[in-house]
Design a protein around this motif. Structure first.
Motif, PDB file in Angstrom:
ATOM      1  N   LEU A 197      77.764  28.193  24.933  1.00 12.67           N
ATOM      2  CA  LEU A 197      77.357  29.206  25.696  1.00 12.67           C
ATOM      3  C   LEU A 197      77.096  30.607  25.676  1.00 12.67           C
ATOM      4  CD1 LEU A 197      75.497  29.524  28.657  1.00 12.67           C
ATOM      5  CD2 LEU A 197      77.907  29.541  29.837  1.00 12.67           C
ATOM      6  N   PHE A 198      78.351  30.745  25.200  1.00 16.45           N
ATOM      7  CA  PHE A 198      78.668  32.222  24.765  1.00 16.45           C
ATOM      8  C   PHE A 198      77.878  32.903  23.644  1.00 16.45           C
ATOM      9  CE2 PHE A 198      81.330  35.525  22.473  1.00 16.45           C
ATOM     10  CZ  PHE A 198      81.625  36.290  23.332  1.00 16.45           C
ATOM     11  N   THR A 199      77.701  32.126  22.584  1.00 19.06           N
ATOM     12  CA  THR A 199      77.039  32.451  21.627  1.00 19.06           C
ATOM     13  C   THR A 199      75.603  32.678  21.522  1.00 19.06           C
ATOM     14  OG1 THR A 199      77.145  30.167  20.544  1.00 19.06           O
ATOM     15  CG2 THR A 199      78.627  31.869  19.685  1.00 19.06           C
ATOM     16  N   THR A 200      75.090  31.293  22.457  1.00 10.94           N
ATOM     17  CA  THR A 200      73.650  31.315  22.601  1.00 10.94           C
ATOM     18  C   THR A 200      73.303  32.382  23.680  1.00 10.94           C
ATOM     19  OG1 THR A 200      74.019  29.456  23.996  1.00 10.94           O
ATOM     20  CG2 THR A 200      73.616  28.917  22.052  1.00 10.94           C
ATOM     21  N   SER A 201      74.135  32.798  24.464  1.00 13.48           N
ATOM     22  CA  SER A 201      73.471  33.916  25.383  1.00 13.48           C
ATOM     23  C   SER A 201      73.478  35.273  24.788  1.00 13.48           C
ATOM     24  CB  SER A 201      74.550  33.874  26.662  1.00 13.48           C
ATOM     25  OG  SER A 201      75.731  34.513  26.189  1.00 13.48           O
ATOM     26  N   LEU A 202      74.018  35.325  23.433  1.00 16.37           N
ATOM     27  CA  LEU A 202      74.164  36.829  23.069  1.00 16.37           C
ATOM     28  C   LEU A 202      72.487  37.315  22.533  1.00 16.37           C
ATOM     29  CD1 LEU A 202      77.165  36.365  20.632  1.00 16.37           C
ATOM     30  CD2 LEU A 202      77.012  37.406  22.740  1.00 16.37           C
ATOM     31  N   PRO A 203      71.744  36.488  22.239  1.00 19.67           N
ATOM     32  CA  PRO A 203      70.494  37.052  21.927  1.00 19.67           C
ATOM     33  C   PRO A 203      69.845  37.979  23.086  1.00 19.67           C
ATOM     34  CG  PRO A 203      70.314  35.126  20.880  1.00 19.67           C
ATOM     35  CD  PRO A 203      71.563  35.163  21.843  1.00 19.67           C
ATOM     36  N   GLY A 204      70.226  37.594  24.251  1.00 16.29           N
ATOM     37  CA  GLY A 204      69.663  38.148  25.558  1.00 16.29           C
ATOM     38  C   GLY A 204      70.092  39.553  25.529  1.00 16.29           C
ATOM     39  N   LEU A 205      71.297  39.999  24.999  1.00 16.39           N
ATOM     40  CA  LEU A 205      71.837  41.285  24.941  1.00 16.39           C
ATOM     41  C   LEU A 205      70.607  42.304  24.137  1.00 16.39           C
ATOM     42  CD1 LEU A 205      75.542  40.504  24.498  1.00 16.39           C
ATOM     43  CD2 LEU A 205      74.418  41.617  26.440  1.00 16.39           C
ATOM     44  N   THR A 206      69.884  41.762  23.346  1.00 18.83           N
ATOM     45  CA  THR A 206      69.291  42.699  22.548  1.00 18.83           C
ATOM     46  C   THR A 206      68.132  43.379  23.304  1.00 18.83           C
ATOM     47  OG1 THR A 206      67.480  40.803  22.056  1.00 18.83           O
ATOM     48  CG2 THR A 206      69.448  41.229  20.337  1.00 18.83           C
ATOM     49  N   ALA A 207      68.062  42.847  24.793  1.00 13.83           N
ATOM     50  CA  ALA A 207      67.030  43.574  25.467  1.00 13.83           C
ATOM     51  C   ALA A 207      67.762  44.831  25.926  1.00 13.83           C
ATOM     52  CB  ALA A 207      66.619  42.622  26.526  1.00 13.83           C
ATOM     53  N   CYS A 208      69.073  45.043  25.721  1.00 10.37           N
ATOM     54  CA  CYS A 208      69.591  46.393  26.120  1.00 10.37           C
ATOM     55  C   CYS A 208      68.695  47.533  25.788  1.00 10.37           C
ATOM     56  CB  CYS A 208      70.935  46.297  25.591  1.00 10.37           C
ATOM     57  SG  CYS A 208      71.887  45.128  26.338  1.00 10.37           S
ATOM     58  N   ALA A 209      68.870  48.778  26.297  1.00  5.98           N
ATOM     59  CA  ALA A 209      68.240  50.009  26.175  1.00  5.98           C
ATOM     60  C   ALA A 209      68.857  50.735  24.910  1.00  5.98           C
ATOM     61  CB  ALA A 209      68.635  51.138  27.119  1.00  5.98           C
ATOM     62  N   VAL A 210      68.053  51.187  24.206  1.00  3.87           N
ATOM     63  CA  VAL A 210      68.386  51.773  22.958  1.00  3.87           C
ATOM     64  C   VAL A 210      68.949  53.337  23.526  1.00  3.87           C
ATOM     65  CG1 VAL A 210      67.496  53.068  20.927  1.00  3.87           C
ATOM     66  CG2 VAL A 210      66.671  50.731  21.469  1.00  3.87           C
ATOM     67  N   VAL A 211      70.336  53.491  22.944  1.00  4.16           N
ATOM     68  CA  VAL A 211      70.659  54.589  23.382  1.00  4.16           C
ATOM     69  C   VAL A 211      71.067  55.611  22.086  1.00  4.16           C
ATOM     70  CG1 VAL A 211      73.040  55.765  24.458  1.00  4.16           C
ATOM     71  CG2 VAL A 211      71.872  53.489  25.312  1.00  4.16           C
ATOM     72  N   GLN A 212      70.520  56.698  22.078  1.00  5.51           N
ATOM     73  CA  GLN A 212      70.570  57.601  20.607  1.00  5.51           C
ATOM     74  C   GLN A 212      71.889  58.054  20.666  1.00  5.51           C
ATOM     75  OE1 GLN A 212      68.179  57.556  18.616  1.00  5.51           O
ATOM     76  NE2 GLN A 212      66.647  56.368  19.802  1.00  5.51           N
ATOM     77  N   PRO A 213      72.215  58.575  19.606  1.00  2.00           N
ATOM     78  CA  PRO A 213      73.775  59.088  19.363  1.00  2.00           C
ATOM     79  C   PRO A 213      73.822  60.218  20.304  1.00  2.00           C
ATOM     80  CG  PRO A 213      72.817  58.291  17.216  1.00  2.00           C
ATOM     81  CD  PRO A 213      71.527  58.264  18.234  1.00  2.00           C
ATOM     82  N   TRP A 214      72.872  61.067  20.263  1.00  2.00           N
ATOM     83  CA  TRP A 214      73.125  62.255  21.077  1.00  2.00           C
ATOM     84  C   TRP A 214      73.415  61.973  22.878  1.00  2.00           C
ATOM     85  CZ3 TRP A 214      68.840  61.485  17.934  1.00  2.00           C
ATOM     86  CH2 TRP A 214      67.826  60.911  18.685  1.00  2.00           C
ATOM     87  N   GLU A 215      72.917  60.568  23.159  1.00  2.00           N
ATOM     88  CA  GLU A 215      73.010  60.367  24.498  1.00  2.00           C
ATOM     89  C   GLU A 215      74.448  59.423  24.719  1.00  2.00           C
ATOM     90  OE1 GLU A 215      68.489  59.491  25.718  1.00  2.00           O
ATOM     91  OE2 GLU A 215      69.240  57.784  24.291  1.00  2.00           O
ATOM     92  N   ARG A 216      75.297  59.741  23.815  1.00  2.00           N
ATOM     93  CA  ARG A 216      76.549  58.843  24.132  1.00  2.00           C
ATOM     94  C   ARG A 216      77.734  59.507  24.441  1.00  2.00           C
ATOM     95  NH1 ARG A 216      75.601  55.304  18.306  1.00  2.00           N
ATOM     96  NH2 ARG A 216      73.476  54.751  18.830  1.00  2.00           N
ATOM     97  N   GLY A 217      77.474  60.680  24.941  1.00  2.00           N
ATOM     98  CA  GLY A 217      78.598  61.562  25.517  1.00  2.00           C
ATOM     99  C   GLY A 217      79.311  60.910  26.541  1.00  2.00           C
ATOM    100  N   HIS A 218      78.746  60.335  27.608  1.00  2.00           N
ATOM    101  CA  HIS A 218      79.551  59.650  28.735  1.00  2.00           C
ATOM    102  C   HIS A 218      80.237  58.577  28.077  1.00  2.00           C
ATOM    103  CE1 HIS A 218      76.327  61.468  31.737  1.00  2.00           C
ATOM    104  NE2 HIS A 218      77.223  62.571  31.210  1.00  2.00           N
ATOM    105  N   LEU A 219      79.579  57.782  27.284  1.00  2.00           N
ATOM    106  CA  LEU A 219      80.405  56.628  26.833  1.00  2.00           C
ATOM    107  C   LEU A 219      81.760  56.701  26.194  1.00  2.00           C
ATOM    108  CD1 LEU A 219      77.421  54.665  25.473  1.00  2.00           C
ATOM    109  CD2 LEU A 219      78.444  54.046  27.753  1.00  2.00           C
ATOM    110  N   ALA A 220      81.558  58.125  25.679  1.00  2.00           N
ATOM    111  CA  ALA A 220      82.917  58.490  24.719  1.00  2.00           C
ATOM    112  C   ALA A 220      84.191  59.054  25.609  1.00  2.00           C
ATOM    113  CB  ALA A 220      82.390  59.401  23.690  1.00  2.00           C
ATOM    114  N   GLN A 221      83.813  59.167  26.976  1.00  2.00           N
ATOM    115  CA  GLN A 221      84.843  59.775  27.640  1.00  2.00           C
ATOM    116  C   GLN A 221      86.123  58.902  27.895  1.00  2.00           C
ATOM    117  OE1 GLN A 221      84.719  63.047  29.058  1.00  2.00           O
ATOM    118  NE2 GLN A 221      82.847  63.162  27.878  1.00  2.00           N
ATOM    119  N   PRO A 222      87.340  59.526  27.730  1.00  2.00           N
ATOM    120  CA  PRO A 222      88.460  58.515  27.846  1.00  2.00           C
ATOM    121  C   PRO A 222      88.545  57.517  29.064  1.00  2.00           C
ATOM    122  CG  PRO A 222      89.086  60.844  28.003  1.00  2.00           C
ATOM    123  CD  PRO A 222      87.728  60.748  27.746  1.00  2.00           C
ATOM    124  N   GLN A 223      87.897  58.188  30.246  1.00  2.00           N
ATOM    125  CA  GLN A 223      87.769  57.084  31.609  1.00  2.00           C
ATOM    126  C   GLN A 223      87.053  55.919  31.332  1.00  2.00           C
ATOM    127  OE1 GLN A 223      87.123  60.245  31.293  1.00  2.00           O
ATOM    128  NE2 GLN A 223      85.248  60.803  32.842  1.00  2.00           N
TER     129      GLN A 223
END
Lengths: 390, 83
Positions: B20-46
């Protein structure tokens, strides 16, 4: 490696678009550092109305942990961990019938022992793949464990997904104290083999999720040599199956909360094993930066487990499969942890502290056969840490 | 030593979960494209997925010593935890 401020670092990462997911998510970055952590763990005494006899004072543990992370060059990172802890107190021994329900018998004499542990690992990064291999050794007067582990990690080309995989093996030896006096096994071994697979995915510019599965097989002497069981007026040694296969599914979610700059942390773990134990763990935290130097984080953890078939506080007939245990840790119960942490960060160093109160009770279990288990534990834990960037 | 296999059905369930874990992974390709300059929040330590390594290892050891369930955190360590 130079140490940048958090703001500069995150700006660099976001503007340059570094492909490494670990850097992107600010986790497990090869930042050179030395860290020291002190932890005081203190179990609350057993209530006297649940005590048959023995010493109601339970365990206290003082732990000292040390960690060094050093980059040998651009590709290789060395990590060294040391732990020393001193334990004292008395321990639940077996359960016997009382006038109004089961009563806990505690060990009479205060147990005192020390544990030392050393871990060493090497990580190598090349072409978007990180390989990390480590070994470790833990020793105390009645228990020795030698273990090795490997983890691999690979980022997708756009840096939005990371696969990781790993395995570990542990070879343990048990030599219980006063074995002949109490009829305990004199020497036994057990081993543990584990594998895991995880995927981390950026969902959008404010959210990331990780799913991990793991499978662990333990075999050998899996009983507790210091626990006994009351079976129809006879006290026998704890007896559990000599093999256990455990499965976990863990989902971890992080959500950035916009203008407050806080992060909502939600972790869930599902656990199932072939002893028919099912457990759920749910943790939630709110990490709130205050200015650029402080962060506070209240968090709560809920845990629930069901008991295996061979658990009961008391046995009134001999189980036909000859497995039995009245170890309170195998009972059906639930537990809630309340935690509060604070951190003060400077450019090159940080100080942090966390306090926790853990309360367990059979009435808050999600499922499973309820038992009247007198030995369930409540504890306090306080930890302080100092981290210095090199 | 006693019987090695207490029950075999959880192996099957675990295998199905892996599937189930491996077959559900293709669904994740529907995630948003986040450009490198949009990743500042994700890089915060919290926002870090893994907290402090020593604290995580201690948590896993303490909870694993007091509860029947363990694992899933990725930290390795030793010790009896018998008491």
């Amino acid at each position: 490696m130079r140490t940048f401020s958090r703001t500069v670092r995150s700006l660099l990462i976001s503007s340059l678009g570094l492909p490494g997911m670990q850097e992107l998510l600010a986790q497990d970055a090869p930042e050179e550092l030395i860290e020291y952590r002190y932890t005081h763990y203190d179990e609350e005494p057993l209530p006297l109305d649940k005590l048959a006899f023995g010493d109601p004072r339970r365990f206290e543990i003082d732990s000292h942990q040390f960690r060094l992370v050093k980059n040998l060059n651009q590709a290789w990172t060395l990590e060294l961990g040391l732990l020393q802890e001193a334990m004292s107190g008395s321990s639940p021994w077996y359960v016997q019938p009382g006038p109004s329900g089961p009563l806990q018998v505690m060990s009479g004499a205060t147990i005192q022992e020390n544990r030392s542990q050393a871990d060493l690992s090497l990580a190598r990064r090349k072409s978007g793949v990180t390989h990390k291999a480590g070994i470790g050794y833990s020793t105390e007067n009645d228990y020795k464990a030698l273990y090795a582990s490997y983890t691999g990690e690979k980022d997708s080309s756009n840096g939005l997904r990371t696969w990781s995989w790993g395995g570990s093996y542990s070879d343990d030896e048990i030599s219980p104290t006063e074995a002949s006096l109490f009829g305990r096994v004199e020497h036994a071994t057990r081993n543990s083999l584990s594998g895991s697979l995880s995927i981390t995915q950026v969902l959008n510019r404010n959210a990331v999720v990780q799913n991990r599965i793991s499978l662990t097989r333990r075999s050998g002497f899996l009983s507790d040599p210091y626990k006994q069981v009351w079976i129809n007026n006879t006290v026998l040694n704890d007896s559990r199956p000599d093999q256990r296969v455990m499965f976990t599914w863990t989902t971890r979610y992080r959500q950035y909360m916009g203008r407050s700059r806080a992060a909502l942390i939600v972790d869930y773990r599902f656990f199932r094993d072939d002893w028919k134990i099912i457990a759920h763990t749910l943790e939630a935290a709110w990490r709130q930066p205050l200015g650029h130097k402080w962060e506070i984080a209240p968090s709560i953890r809920y845990y629930s487990q069901s008991a295996p078939d061979f658990y009961a506080p008391l046995f009134f007939q001999l189980p036909p499969d000859r497995y039995w245990s009245s170890d309170y840790r195998l009972a059906t119960f639930g537990a809630v942890s309340y935690r509060l942490s604070a951190e003060f960060r400077q450019e090159k160093w940080s100080l942090s502290a966390r306090a926790e109160y853990y309360n367990s009770d059979q009435s808050i279990a999600l499922s499973g056969t309820p038992h009247n288990t007198p030995g369930l534990v409540d504890f306090w834990r306080l930890t302080l840490a100092f981290k210095l960037g090199l | 030593m006693k019987s090695a296999h207490y029950s075999s059905r959880p192996h099957l369930r675990a295998g199905l979960s892996v599937l189930l874990f491996t077959t559900s992974l293709p669904g994740l390709t529907a995630c948003a494209v986040v450009q490198p300059w949009e990743r500042g929040h994700l890089a915060q330590p919290q926002m870090a997925l893994d907290g402090d390594a020593l604290l995580s290892a201690m948590d896993e050891h303490v909870y694993g010593s007091k509860e029947a369930a363990s694992g899933g955190g990725g930290a390795a360590g030793g010790g009896c935890g018998c008491n």
